[in-house]
Design an enzyme around this catalytic site. Structure first.
Site, PDB file in Angstrom:
ATOM      1  N   ASP A 117       4.924  13.870   3.177  1.00  0.00           N
ATOM      2  CA  ASP A 117       4.391  12.531   2.975  1.00  0.00           C
ATOM      3  C   ASP A 117       5.270  11.507   3.701  1.00  0.00           C
ATOM      4  O   ASP A 117       6.414  11.781   4.060  1.00  0.00           O
ATOM      5  CB  ASP A 117       4.351  12.231   1.486  1.00  0.00           C
ATOM      6  CG  ASP A 117       3.303  11.202   1.107  1.00  0.00           C
ATOM      7  OD1 ASP A 117       2.684  10.627   2.023  1.00  0.00           O
ATOM      8  OD2 ASP A 117       3.091  10.982  -0.101  1.00  0.00           O
ATOM      9  N   GLU A 167       6.153   6.755   7.974  1.00  0.00           N
ATOM     10  CA  GLU A 167       5.662   5.595   8.721  1.00  0.00           C
ATOM     11  C   GLU A 167       6.590   4.381   8.607  1.00  0.00           C
ATOM     12  O   GLU A 167       6.663   3.570   9.521  1.00  0.00           O
ATOM     13  CB  GLU A 167       4.269   5.171   8.217  1.00  0.00           C
ATOM     14  CG  GLU A 167       3.248   6.278   8.157  1.00  0.00           C
ATOM     15  CD  GLU A 167       3.186   6.920   6.789  1.00  0.00           C
ATOM     16  OE1 GLU A 167       2.383   7.850   6.620  1.00  0.00           O
ATOM     17  OE2 GLU A 167       3.954   6.505   5.891  1.00  0.00           O
ATOM     18  N   ASP A 225      -4.168   7.497   1.790  1.00  0.00           N
ATOM     19  CA  ASP A 225      -4.548   6.915   0.506  1.00  0.00           C
ATOM     20  C   ASP A 225      -5.857   6.141   0.606  1.00  0.00           C
ATOM     21  O   ASP A 225      -5.906   5.033   1.147  1.00  0.00           O
ATOM     22  CB  ASP A 225      -3.439   5.984   0.014  1.00  0.00           C
ATOM     23  CG  ASP A 225      -2.125   6.711  -0.186  1.00  0.00           C
ATOM     24  OD1 ASP A 225      -2.138   7.956  -0.217  1.00  0.00           O
ATOM     25  OD2 ASP A 225      -1.082   6.034  -0.315  1.00  0.00           O
TER      26      ASP A 225
END
Length: 746
Positions: A421, A424, A487
């Site tokens: 995950d 970024e 998401d």
């Protein structure tokens, strides 16, 4: 970035210089260099006190031409740079390019692609296909640099768009599928699925005219796609030099094959990863008893489950990522993993590259210098996401090995894969171990992160067994599958956003993609969940995951259980066909989930479609985005058969149908031979045991031949069947002695 104010003027503070007149062209074997003045030269004095733009061209691979535009060449290149494993310099192959001068023009040719430019007069570039057709060109303002008051130095290019030409790709973007009219910046961001921000920024676009363009710059690249200049795709970088590659077709599939040949082909995920994944969800309460209730509940309801994923709170609060199980809720992780594996499951755990200050790993990493630092030499930290978190510096080989060692300990416990995950939120006010440029590293960090994790999986589990569930990526990241869409909200609109993002990513070189079935944020209405189940289980990879609520099907009613069971079992039966498509993605770069454009590039009606796709070469999937089951979709030319109902449809035609929750448009192309397994319980069984060859032969009694390869679990051919129709009769030739059945449809 926009430099102009309408057609005639520059924006305030912008000073642009365009390659205007050719002053010299030099050919050297397989390379070409041109020098262009930024103004007309009518006398010798005009050569003084004025810039010269250098344009160099070569072919890094067959059918790919690189163009480098430079103003000042003396700027030190700090990196990082995209890895190009398929470039001639890496492969050891000789250059595929040739150069020639013919009168007032010079050419560089590589395979079916030619770059042509004048040797005197007005400067310009033309890119031609094998038939001499101009694919695109850089004309009067197509090669330039600009300085901006207070904003640095930019190099930019403009490539012409033909009438009706459409542009796709540029990463996983949730904005409209056709990028014409959009402003797209390559800048990694954790922005969800409902904005112009993207987790996966790839500076590559594909044109409906049968070529692609890759800007070889890992930092911020700004694209103006028919926006600032409506007849051009403009791209710019803040630098003294910029390199872009034009990639030949002639078909979109050919473009992707060449592009992924250059930047890296996807690894082949293990067959078990194509089954259904179930997670704890994110902020929900769970322990081993909860996990067992989920796993046993799936089995009791006849829903086959392949992978169980532990999300963030398998670790202790405030201590992500220290890779230590929370002893309060998982006191015996090794035993628990073993017990889950006895039930036939693979295990995945959540990780990220951030190290919270409270965890024991923070002190160790800080002491050894394994974290990104500030210019003052301090550990860079902030409190977003984790309190006092630091960032692992993957430009440091020792830090990478340290991080991989922590993952190895989990693999030794029995973990099979990692959800990588984040990646970024990378700062630009820092110092990297190898001296990398901070702007270029912002996007590129995720590549180093996913590569480090994937490589330890390959080393410890063996080739063909490594699989990630990654959120962020950039060019080349397709080598480390699988990626998921991030998401999203739990609504039909978000379901549509997710599909747009996945199709956009597939046209950016990524072969495998998934999404959170039912949506991540919020709790879906049962209708949304049931429709999303069918879509999710007809994607390359399928995962049930949420944020603050569970995603076990019985939370959404008995019918949701039935839908989950039906489509999971259907996917398992399709595995001989699906894994064949996965092998094709691995070998050619053609994705499993294919926008209609890929299979029907000559059909103008197919080019903009973003609510349907081909799953592999022969299955048309049109997810239902409504509670009442109404769905509009397009059927290309030919006769197609509904796999679930047996009804036939002849295209080209638009269809308006209504489907129950146990159905959706799932059509098989005429001429296909669908290999179906008999095992509905698992995705990685013996596909030759009870194999059915379902033949969707063309109408009439004409001769017909189709070769079908059923892969084994390693991707190599397990059996090859040649299905032949002669004089109206169908027969099969094969070397295997395993029994099979043949069903002729229609």
């Amino acid at each position: 970035m926009k430099f102009t104010d309408g057609f005639w003027q520059l924006r305030d503070g912008v000073h642009a210089s365009y390659a205007t007149e050719v002053r010299d062209v030099r050919l050297s074997g397989d390379r070409l260099a041109a020098y262009a003045a930024v103004q007309r030269v009518t006398r010798r004095g005009d050569t003084l006190n004025a810039p010269l733009i250098t344009v160099e061209a070569h072919a890094p691979a067959e059918g790919v031409i690189a163009v480098r535009v430079t103003h000042h060449a003396g700027k030190r290149r700090k990196g990082p740079d995209f890895e190009l494993p398929g470039a001639d310099g890496h492969t050891g192959a000789a250059s595929s390019a040739t150069t020639a001068r013919d009168g007032d023009t010079a050419e560089l040719t590589s395979g079916p692609l030619t770059l042509r430019l004048p040797t005197k007069g007005d400067f310009g570039l033309e890119f031609l296909d094998a038939d001499g057709r101009v694919l695109t060109s850089a004309g009067r303002k197509g090669t330039a640099f600009a300085t901006v008051d207070g904003g640095g130095h930019h190099v930019f290019a403009q490539l012409a768009l033909g009438v009706g030409e459409q542009v796709y790709g540029l990463g996983e973007r949730f904005t409209p599928f056709v990028k014409n009219g959009q402003v797209v910046d390559m800048w990694q961001a954790d922005g969800g699925t409902s904005s112009e921000q993207a987790y996966k920024n790839v500076p590559f676009y594909l044109s409906s005219r049968g070529y692609g363009v890759f800007v070889n710059h890992p930092g911020k690249v700004s694209f103006e796609v028919g926006s600032e200049a409506v007849g051009q795709v403009q791209f710019s970088v803040e630098d003294q030099t910029m390199e872009y590659f034009v990639v030949a077709g002639p078909t979109p599939k050919d473009v992707l094959t060449r592009y992924t040949g250059l930047t890296g082909r996807p690894a082949l995920p293990p067959a078990w990863s194509f089954g259904l994944w179930l997670t704890t969800s994110f902020t929900t309460s769970y322990d081993e008893a909860t996990v067992n209730s989920f796993v046993d509940g799936m089995a009791e309801r006849g829903i086959p489950l392949s992978v169980f994923h532990f999300d963030c709170f398998w670790m202790r609060e405030y201590q992500w990522s220290d890779f230590e199980w929370d002893p309060e809720v998982f006191p015996d992780p090794v035993g628990m993993i073993a017990r889950l594996k006895e039930k036939g499951l693979r295990i995945c755990v959540w990780i990220n590259p951030y190290i919270a200050q409270k965890g024991a790993l923070y002190e160790e990493g800080a002491r050894k210098g394994y974290f990104v630092e500030t210019p003052d030499g301090d550990v860079w930290q902030w409190d977003k996401w984790q309190a006092g978190m630091a960032l692992v510096d993957f430009t440091n080989p020792e830090a990478t090995a340290w991080y991989q060692g922590k993952l190895k300990a989990l693999l030794d416990q029995g973990v099979d894969g990692f959800k990588t995950d984040f990646g970024e939120r990378i700062p630009t006010d820092v110092v990297w171990h190898d001296g990398s440029d901070t702007e270029r590293m912002h996007n590129y960090y995720t590549h180093l992160y996913n590569k480090a994790v994937f490589e330890v999986l390959e080393k410890e589990r063996g080739a063909g067994e490594a699989v990630l569930f990654a959120r962020s990526a950039t060019a080349g990241g397709q080598q480390y599958p699988v990626h998921w869409g991030g998401d999203c909200w739990s609504s039909f609109e978000a379901m549509g956003e997710s599909l747009r993002g996945g199709l956009s990513l597939s046209l950016s070189g990524f072969g495998f993609w998934s999404h959170d079935i039912g949506g991540f944020e919020g709790t879906p209405d049962p209708a949304v969940f049931k429709r999303w189940l069918a879509f999710g289980l007809l994607s390359s990879h399928s995962r049930l995951h949420g944020s603050s609520s569970y995603r076990v099907p019985w939370e959404f009613g008995d019918e949701a259980v039935d839908v989950a069971r039906q489509f999971t079992r259907l996917k398992h039966r399709l595995m001989p066909y699906l894994y064949g498509a996965a092998v094709e993605a691995h070998r050619t770069g053609v994705p499993m989930m294919r926008p209609m454009l890929l299979e029907f590039p000559g059909d103008p009606s197919a080019r903009p479609l973003d609510r349907q796709y081909l799953l592999g070469p022969d299955l048309l999937v049109a997810p239902v985005f409504s509670a009442d089951g109404r769905v509009e979709y397009y059927v290309p030319e030919g006769t197609w058969t509904h796999l679930l109902t047996g009804e036939t449809v002849t295209g080209p035609v638009w269809r308006d149908e209504t489907h129950g929750f146990d159905s959706l448009p799932l059509l098989v192309r005429q001429g296909a031979v669908l290999a179906l397994g008999a095992d509905e319980e698992r995705p990685d069984g013996d596909w030759l045991d009870g194999l059915e060859l379902r033949v969707f032969a063309p109408e009439g009694t004409g001769d017909f031949t189709r070769t079908v390869t059923v892969p084994g679990l390693t991707g190599e051919a397990a059996a090859v069947y040649e299905v032949i129709r002669e004089d109206g009769a169908v027969r099969v030739q094969t070397a295997t002695d395993r029994p099979y059945t043949v069903t002729v449809v229609g």
